[in-house]
Write a protein that holds these residues in place. Structure first.
Motif, PDB file in Angstrom:
ATOM      1  N   SER A 255       9.000  -3.754   3.364  1.00 11.09           N
ATOM      2  CA  SER A 255      10.042  -3.305   2.435  1.00 11.09           C
ATOM      3  C   SER A 255      11.184  -2.570   3.122  1.00 11.09           C
ATOM      4  O   SER A 255      12.169  -2.212   2.469  1.00 11.09           O
ATOM      5  N   ARG A 290       4.403   8.882   4.103  1.00 11.83           N
ATOM      6  CA  ARG A 290       5.330   7.785   3.799  1.00 11.83           C
ATOM      7  C   ARG A 290       4.615   6.658   3.051  1.00 11.83           C
ATOM      8  O   ARG A 290       5.178   6.056   2.131  1.00 11.83           O
ATOM      9  N   ASP A 293       4.062   7.579  -0.619  1.00 10.91           N
ATOM     10  CA  ASP A 293       5.254   7.885  -1.416  1.00 10.91           C
ATOM     11  C   ASP A 293       5.173   7.165  -2.766  1.00 10.91           C
ATOM     12  O   ASP A 293       4.707   6.020  -2.848  1.00 10.91           O
ATOM     13  N   ASP A 294       5.620   7.827  -3.820  1.00  8.05           N
ATOM     14  CA  ASP A 294       5.486   7.270  -5.170  1.00  8.05           C
ATOM     15  C   ASP A 294       6.126   5.888  -5.298  1.00  8.05           C
ATOM     16  O   ASP A 294       5.549   4.975  -5.906  1.00  8.05           O
ATOM     17  N   ASP A 295       7.318   5.723  -4.749  1.00 11.00           N
ATOM     18  CA  ASP A 295       7.995   4.429  -4.868  1.00 11.00           C
ATOM     19  C   ASP A 295       7.226   3.333  -4.122  1.00 11.00           C
ATOM     20  O   ASP A 295       7.123   2.195  -4.598  1.00 11.00           O
ATOM     21  N   VAL A 296       6.691   3.688  -2.958  1.00 15.31           N
ATOM     22  CA  VAL A 296       5.906   2.713  -2.191  1.00 15.31           C
ATOM     23  C   VAL A 296       4.658   2.322  -2.973  1.00 15.31           C
ATOM     24  O   VAL A 296       4.311   1.136  -3.083  1.00 15.31           O
ATOM     25  N   ASP A 298       4.163   2.455  -6.189  1.00 16.08           N
ATOM     26  CA  ASP A 298       4.489   1.673  -7.385  1.00 16.08           C
ATOM     27  C   ASP A 298       4.658   0.194  -7.044  1.00 16.08           C
ATOM     28  O   ASP A 298       4.124  -0.688  -7.735  1.00 16.08           O
ATOM     29  N   SER A 299       5.405  -0.086  -5.982  1.00 15.72           N
ATOM     30  CA  SER A 299       5.618  -1.488  -5.610  1.00 15.72           C
ATOM     31  C   SER A 299       4.335  -2.106  -5.061  1.00 15.72           C
ATOM     32  O   SER A 299       4.048  -3.291  -5.277  1.00 15.72           O
ATOM     33  N   TYR A 300       3.540  -1.289  -4.374  1.00 18.53           N
ATOM     34  CA  TYR A 300       2.248  -1.752  -3.852  1.00 18.53           C
ATOM     35  C   TYR A 300       1.318  -2.131  -4.998  1.00 18.53           C
ATOM     36  O   TYR A 300       0.673  -3.185  -4.981  1.00 18.53           O
TER      37      TYR A 300
END
Length: 347
Positions: A255, A290, A293-296, A298-300
């Motif tokens: 990503s 890292r 991380d919340d955004d990581v 979520d996409s995961y």
């Protein structure tokens, strides 16, 4: 409250029964017995007995106790789905535990940069390969079923070794989410597939065995994904220390733009150092932060959701005893939702 054929209380009893069988097997092995052969093999039997005792003693410290419960209940539930009787699959649960005892030790030895003790490696091979083969040979089944069980065991080992060799050969910088999932299919998918398909073969499920193998493999991959998360959330970061490119790491790298990708790879290299000195610990902590991380995440979770859906779909398509079907769905949900601080999304 009615729990059905194999509800929580029944599962706890079954787990206790399998654990008792393992304890009895260890006692026999210590005497040079329990291998389906005549006496006089106290050396290898004693080594296997001590090996297994150490394995089960270490499980709670690694947070793997619940995972072993799943390893036990999976074949019991599959047999229950097919026949209404979970109990006859206890030997498959024992074989599944033996497989994991050997595989985990071999994995640890492979990550040991100081060199692998020869005796431990030999004992692991006996525990995971030859002892299960002897147990299968002693089962009161037809020759065709026995051959099929040997086939499942051999298939699982070859797939797992193939995956481990890919682990060792693939540079982390070259890892992709797809290549990591392929490795996971072998490393954890293969033994779970073996356990599910073996129970189905014992139940006389015929062509449905392939479906149960596919379900077991999918569940095994999900178990590996959850294990990755637990490893980071617990602060152990053993996969980072071993230099293992996990799915979450590959997802993060995939990503990122080139410059940030190189930063993460530099952190990964710094984290892969024997011991836990200040530099290594700092690199592992920063990289873990890292990856978590919340955004990581979520996409995961969105990327993993189709696997969760596939596992549920396979159970629905295969069907069988309603109570055991419900509990198999529960195994999937427990895996998808049992990770500390993180819940895998369900499509």
């Amino acid at each position: 409250m009615y729990e059905g054929l194999f509800g929580k209380a029944a599962q706890e009893r079954a787990i206790a029964e399998v654990e008792a069988e393992m304890a009895r097997l260890c006692e026999l092995l210590a005497e040079g017995l329990g291998m389906g052969l005549d006496a006089g093999r106290e050396m290898v039997g004693g080594a296997m007995s001590g090996f297994l005792a150490e394995f089960f003693d270490l499980l709670p410290g690694k947070g793997a106790g619940p995972g072993m419960d799943v390893a036990i209940t999976l074949p019991l539930l599959v047999h229950g789905v097919e026949t209404g009787e979970p109990g006859p699959a206890r030997p498959i649960a024992v074989i599944h535990l033996l497989w994991w005892a050997a595989a985990r030790r071999l994995d640890d030895l492979g990550n040991d940069l100081s060199g692998a003790p020869g005796g431990q490696a030999l004992t692991a091979l006996a525990v995971g390969g030859h002892l299960p083969a002897r147990l299968v040979a002693d089962l009161p089944v037809t020759g065709a079923v026995r051959a099929a069980l040997h086939d499942e065991l051999s298939r699982a080992w070859l797939d797992a070794v193939d995956a481990r060799l890919r682990d060792l050969a693939e540079e982390p910088s070259a890892a992709t989410p797809e290549s990591v999932l392929r490795r996971y299919e072998g490393r954890t998918g293969a033994p779970y597939g073996m356990a599910a398909a073996s129970a189905a073969r014992l139940a006389g499920a015929g062509p449905r065995c392939a479906g149960w193998r596919a379900f077991g493999r999918t569940l095994g991959v999900l178990r590996m994904l959850a294990d990755d998360q637990r490893d980071l959330a617990s602060g152990r970061c053993e996969h980072l220390a071993a230099g293992t490119a996990t799915y979450l790491l590959a997802h993060l790298l995939d990503s990122l733009p080139a410059r940030r990708r190189e930063e993460v790879l530099d952190l990964f290299a710094a984290a892969r150092v024997p011991g836990a000195g200040t530099g290594q610990g700092s690199a592992r902590a920063e990289l873990a932060a890292r990856m978590l991380d919340d955004d990581v995440l979520d996409s995961y979770a969105a990327a993993v959701a189709p696997l969760v859906e596939r596992a549920h779909s396979l159970v629905d398509v295969l069907g069988g005893d309603p109570g055991c079907v419900r509990e198999l769905h529960g195994l999937v949900d427990e895996t998808a939702g049992g990770t500390p601080g993180f819940r895998l999304a369900v499509a």
